[in-house]
Design an enzyme around this catalytic site. Structure first.
Site, PDB file in Angstrom:
ATOM      1  N   TYR A 178       0.838  -1.209   0.000  1.00 49.33           N
ATOM      2  CA  TYR A 178       0.000   0.000   0.000  1.00 49.33           C
ATOM      3  C   TYR A 178       0.867   1.250   0.000  1.00 49.33           C
ATOM      4  CZ  TYR A 178      -4.058   2.924   0.675  1.00 49.33           C
ATOM      5  OH  TYR A 178      -5.044   3.844   0.487  1.00 49.33           O
ATOM      6  N   ARG A 236     -12.481  13.460 -35.141  1.00 47.35           N
ATOM      7  CA  ARG A 236     -11.865  14.577 -34.429  1.00 47.35           C
ATOM      8  C   ARG A 236     -12.294  15.835 -35.180  1.00 47.35           C
ATOM      9  NH1 ARG A 236     -11.735  13.247 -29.742  1.00 47.35           N
ATOM     10  NH2 ARG A 236      -9.934  12.327 -28.753  1.00 47.35           N
ATOM     11  N   ASP A 276       2.228  18.739 -21.822  1.00 52.64           N
ATOM     12  CA  ASP A 276       1.484  17.496 -21.958  1.00 52.64           C
ATOM     13  C   ASP A 276       2.454  16.550 -22.657  1.00 52.64           C
ATOM     14  OD1 ASP A 276      -0.019  15.351 -22.802  1.00 52.64           O
ATOM     15  OD2 ASP A 276      -1.812  16.555 -23.204  1.00 52.64           O
ATOM     16  N   PHE A 317     -18.397  13.072 -27.600  1.00 54.28           N
ATOM     17  CA  PHE A 317     -17.975  12.143 -28.653  1.00 54.28           C
ATOM     18  C   PHE A 317     -17.911  10.703 -28.165  1.00 54.28           C
ATOM     19  CE2 PHE A 317     -13.650  11.688 -27.058  1.00 54.28           C
ATOM     20  CZ  PHE A 317     -13.496  12.847 -26.309  1.00 54.28           C
ATOM     21  N   LYS A 340       0.211   6.069 -23.960  1.00 57.49           N
ATOM     22  CA  LYS A 340       0.721   6.415 -25.293  1.00 57.49           C
ATOM     23  C   LYS A 340       2.220   6.073 -25.327  1.00 57.49           C
ATOM     24  CE  LYS A 340      -3.368   8.560 -25.341  1.00 57.49           C
ATOM     25  NZ  LYS A 340      -3.716   9.772 -24.626  1.00 57.49           N
ATOM     26  N   PHE A 399      -6.671  19.798 -25.907  1.00 51.60           N
ATOM     27  CA  PHE A 399      -7.028  18.375 -25.934  1.00 51.60           C
ATOM     28  C   PHE A 399      -8.273  18.219 -25.072  1.00 51.60           C
ATOM     29  CE2 PHE A 399      -7.029  13.964 -24.566  1.00 51.60           C
ATOM     30  CZ  PHE A 399      -7.087  13.360 -25.807  1.00 51.60           C
ATOM     31  N   THR A 400      -9.124  17.266 -25.431  1.00 51.49           N
ATOM     32  CA  THR A 400     -10.456  17.146 -24.830  1.00 51.49           C
ATOM     33  C   THR A 400     -10.413  17.103 -23.300  1.00 51.49           C
ATOM     34  OG1 THR A 400     -10.251  14.770 -25.195  1.00 51.49           O
ATOM     35  CG2 THR A 400     -11.476  16.019 -26.835  1.00 51.49           C
TER      36      THR A 400
END
Ligand SMILES: *Cc1c(COP(=O)(O)O)cnc(C)c1O
Length: 459
Positions: A74, A384, A217, A451, A260, A126-127
């Site tokens: 933990y 997109r 990002d 979306f 990614k 970005f969303t």
């Protein structure tokens, strides 16, 4: 096309997952039941899945072995320290907050770094990033250079921030009203377009003058580094990892989706240089994710991510990755299919405005094109465009992005060049009867990130 421009796979295949294709009648039924939204199609009904490169990666034998090394304590898991040391090695940041995925990091960063009413300029949105910024009272401002909005224009670094736009914003609203700059490497919604090292350096110099922080990002930072090596003078002989480290030396921290360029299936983190911000982030992570030494991740997942980040920086890996994507784009371009140029890092983007000139933006051409590509071939892509852009919170109108795109996103290490041939053939065939593609309208429109779950019918 000279196939010598596209390196063969730098890996052997040790395990396979069979895929099958259902017939056209079945696909017709599937797409109707999915409300013409490719997000709502079951994976089993898809032949080649180019919905996203997020979490769809094939892990290496070393990563799978790493899963067995998970220390599921933990607190104070050894995998946390491995990941922390890796983040220091690759990015140069001292402080690490693991999160369940990239948006978990965006949530925490937005909470600790934005005061309501402040502006958050970025190189396109970005969303999920913009959602968290706005949900925490921030106002997103697009400061990417104009050429990024022109899908046909060539620019080696289409993701660059326009320094004049940034200076103008600072002059207009005052530095104290800017929470931070959000700089994405690469820019997903511009088509996976990279940012140059020079631009990152210039942004740092300008923001230093005003004491404004810059958070990256980092989601596709290794792909960005490859483009710098390929295109920016002075980096021809640099190691990918050294380029990545220099990129982040011009930032104050980063949010990362491990799904990614981390080459894993789940995970992410927030990395910081400043200790006070780190303390604030730790207070948030216990509320939203978990203990600071695991955030939203299992020990084994932190281990796989630590290994994946190092593999991502290997030249042979990233060269094949970028060039496999380019291979698909090059075939389409030679066949006269309208795509975004230059071809970006993680995806080939079809330009739905030029593909379907018979549809207006209000008939959701990109959404319709993605649905019809599935119908044609069993290939799943995603919209997109106007649907992803959502509505303006104040006026309730659609955001109307200039780019109306369908994204063919290539998972890492999953498909072969022959799969790319199949995808290209399907698109070329659909283009030959593109007039058959009908526009769509909403039958169900969710309020947030519409979306993902919105449903449509043909007009
Ligand atoms: C995927 C993505 C995110 C969000 O990461 P998740 O892991 O999906 O939460 C943020 N920014 C960019 C550019 C992305 O592509």
């Amino acid at each position: 096309m000279d196939i010598r421009n596209y390196p063969a796979e730098p890996f052997k295949i040790k395990s396979v997952e069979p895929v099958k294709m259902i017939n056209k009648e079945q696909r017709e039924k599937v797409i109707k039941e999915a409300g013409f939204n490719t997000f709502l199609i079951d994976s089993e009904d898809v032949y080649i899945d180019l919905l996203t490169d997020s979490g769809t990666n094939a892990m290496s034998d070393r990563q799978w072995a790493g899963l067995m090394m998970g220390d599921e304590a933990y607190a104070g898991s050894r995998n946390f320290y491995h990941l922390k040391d890796t983040v220091k090695d690759v990015f140069g940041f001292d402080y690490l907050v693991p999160t369940h995925q990239g948006r978990g990091a965006e949530n925490i960063l937005s909470k600790i770094a934005i005061k309501p009413g402040q502006f958050v300029p970025g190189n396109m949105y970005f969303t999920t990033t913009r959602y968290h910024q706005e949900a925490n009272g921030g106002k997103f401002v697009d400061i990417i250079k104009d050429v990024a909005h022109d899908s046909a224009a060539y620019d080696p670094f289409k993701g660059d921030i326009d320094l004049n736009k940034l200076q103008k914003l600072i002059d207009e609203v005052g530095a104290e009203n800017i929470a931070y700059i959000c700089l994405a490497v690469t820019v997903n919604l511009a088509g996976g377009q990279p940012v140059s090292m020079k631009n990152m350096k210039d942004v740092r110099e300008l923001t230093n003058k005003y004491g404004i922080k810059v958070f990256y990002d980092a989601t596709r930072c290794v792909e960005n580094a490859y483009f710098i090596k390929e295109r920016e003078a002075g980096f021809e002989n640099a190691e990918i990892k050294d380029i990545v480290r220099e990129m982040f030396s011009y930032s104050d921290g980063a949010t990362m989706s491990g799904k990614k360029d981390g080459i894993v299936n789940i995970g992410g983190f927030l990395a910081l240089r400043d200790e006070d911000l780190f303390l604030a982030a730790k207070e948030m992570v216990v509320v939203f994710e978990g203990m600071p030494s695991y955030g939203g991740m299992a020990g084994r997942d932190m281990e796989a991510l630590a290994i994946g980040l190092q593999e991502s920086c290997q030249f042979e890996y990233i060269e094949h990755r970028i060039k496999q994507v380019r291979y698909l784009g090059d075939i389409l371009r030679e066949a006269g299919i309208p795509i975004v140029e230059p071809i970006g890092g993680h995806a080939v983007f079809l330009d739905a405005r030029r593909f379907c000139p018979h549809l207006t933006q209000d008939e959701f051409p990109a959404q319709a094109l993605a649905a019809n590509l599935y119908l044609e071939s069993g290939v799943r892509a995603m919209e997109r465009g106007i649907i992803s852009a959502g509505r303006n919170r104040e006026t309730g109108d659609h955001h109307r992005p200039k780019l109306e795109l369908v994204r063919l996103t290539i998972p890492r290490r999953v498909y072969t060049y022959r799969h790319m041939d199949y995808v290209a053939d399907a698109i070329i065939s659909l283009y030959s009867h593109k007039e058959d593609i009908k526009g769509l309208r909403f039958v169900y429109e969710p309020k947030q990130l519409r979306f993902f779950t919105g449903r449509f019918e043909e007009i």
